[in-house]
Design an enzyme around this catalytic site. Structure first.
Site, mmCIF file in Angstrom:
data_model
loop_
_atom_site.group_PDB
_atom_site.id
_atom_site.type_symbol
_atom_site.label_atom_id
_atom_site.label_comp_id
_atom_site.label_asym_id
_atom_site.label_seq_id
_atom_site.Cartn_x
_atom_site.Cartn_y
_atom_site.Cartn_z
ATOM 1 N N TYR A 125 -37.051 13.726 -20.008
ATOM 2 C CA TYR A 125 -37.328 13.983 -18.465
ATOM 3 C C TYR A 125 -37.057 12.887 -17.585
ATOM 4 O O TYR A 125 -36.539 13.054 -16.491
ATOM 5 C CB TYR A 125 -38.994 14.204 -18.433
ATOM 6 C CG TYR A 125 -39.518 14.390 -16.978
ATOM 7 C CD1 TYR A 125 -39.571 15.449 -16.222
ATOM 8 C CD2 TYR A 125 -40.213 13.280 -16.319
ATOM 9 C CE1 TYR A 125 -39.882 15.884 -15.151
ATOM 10 C CE2 TYR A 125 -40.731 13.473 -15.098
ATOM 11 C CZ TYR A 125 -40.665 14.579 -14.498
ATOM 12 O OH TYR A 125 -41.278 15.044 -13.216
ATOM 13 N N LYS A 129 -34.198 12.247 -14.467
ATOM 14 C CA LYS A 129 -34.454 11.884 -13.210
ATOM 15 C C LYS A 129 -33.777 10.568 -12.672
ATOM 16 O O LYS A 129 -33.294 10.564 -11.389
ATOM 17 C CB LYS A 129 -35.829 11.419 -13.120
ATOM 18 C CG LYS A 129 -37.075 12.693 -13.332
ATOM 19 C CD LYS A 129 -37.012 13.682 -12.099
ATOM 20 C CE LYS A 129 -37.779 15.000 -11.848
ATOM 21 N NZ LYS A 129 -37.535 15.698 -10.987
#
Ligand SMILES: NC(=O)c1ccc[n+]([C@@H]2O[C@H](COP(=O)([O-])OP(=O)(O)OC[C@H]3O[C@@H](n4cnc5c(N)ncnc54)[C@H](OP(=O)(O)O)[C@@H]3O)[C@@H](O)[C@H]2O)c1
Length: 222
Positions: A125, A129
């Site tokens: 994750y 990002k």
């Protein structure tokens, strides 16, 4: 001063919904273009909705013109169904939107990223990002503003038990978020939306990164 146009992505979401409210009620913008995959129930004289499949962004984004682009898109691996489907929403769509809107004259791009974003992270994750931040930074907007909130607080239509539980636990221990831990303090989604609009209006230009505690302080000073 001529009024500006905003393009909003993710207007049906938690942060995006607050962005939509602020954008519509702020005289700085004369028009708000919302690109959605499902129509929003809201009607407003300043709001123009464009419904499209995000697999085909080229058609709508070569016609929609806006000065400032607010990207509040996002999903979870659970909701998307796989890591690659998550990456499509959190990396591919924002990057394509950035390229197409820049080619169509956009000056500023505001991206909701997340605390811990890092293209070299071993956490999937955080890595995605970080990668999306990096890819959009390379596009060359006059102003590129990255917002990295901690856990978001706010009312969702859908249930996300782990985030709700996390929010409650963190709120209970909120006195503990001091010193180096301050940046992990959960933040109201409306504070993120508010800071985004304030930063866009200031036209700071260049690449700027706003960590969660900075976002909170912009909201607290209002
Ligand atoms: N949750 C947290 O605690 C947290 C913390 C830090 C950062 N963030 C980041 O903050 C950002 C905003 O989060 P949020 O909680 O406000 O998001 P959200 O409520 O889940 O809303 C996400 C938005 O993205 C749209 N979207 C999702 N999948 C799509 C797809 N396949 N095609 C087109 N649109 C799609 C949704 O549209 P539909 O309504 O049509 O699905 C919705 O408008 C995200 O990037 C998230 O990673 C979240």
């Amino acid at each position: 001063m001529p009024k500006k146009k905003a393009l909003l992505l993710g207007g049906s979401g938690l942060i995006g919904g607050h962005c939509l409210d602020y954008l519509l009620n702020d005289g700085y913008y004369s028009q708000v273009e919302a690109l959605v995959r499902r129509p929003l129930s809201l009607k407003h004289p300043k709001l123009v909705q464009h419904q499209a499949s995000f697999d085909q962004l080229k058609d709508p984004l070569t016609t929609i013109q806006a000065n400032d682009v607010y990207c509040c898109l996002g999903t979870t691996i659970k909701k998307a169904g796989s890591k690659s489907a998550f990456r499509e929403v959190d990396f591919t769509y924002p990057t394509e939107i950035a390229k197409l809107s820049l080619a169509n004259g956009a000056e500023q791009f505001l991206l909701v990223s997340a605390i811990g974003a890092n293209p070299n992270s071993s956490i999937f994750y955080n890595r995605v990002k970080g990668e999306v931040e990096q890819a959009i930074a390379q596009c060359g907007f006059q102003g590129f503003y990255i917002f990295r909130p901690s856990l978001l607080l706010g009312k969702r239509q859908e249930r996300r038990p782990s985030e709700e539980f996390g929010g409650k636990v963190f709120q209970f221990f909120s006195f503990g978020f001091k010193g180096p831990l301050k940046k992990y303090k959960p933040i109201e989604s409306k504070a993120v939306a508010f800071a985004m609009i304030e930063i866009a209006k200031e036209q700071r230009y260049g690449k700027q990164i706003y960590e969660s505690q900075h976002i909170q302080s912009i909201y607290d000073q209002s």
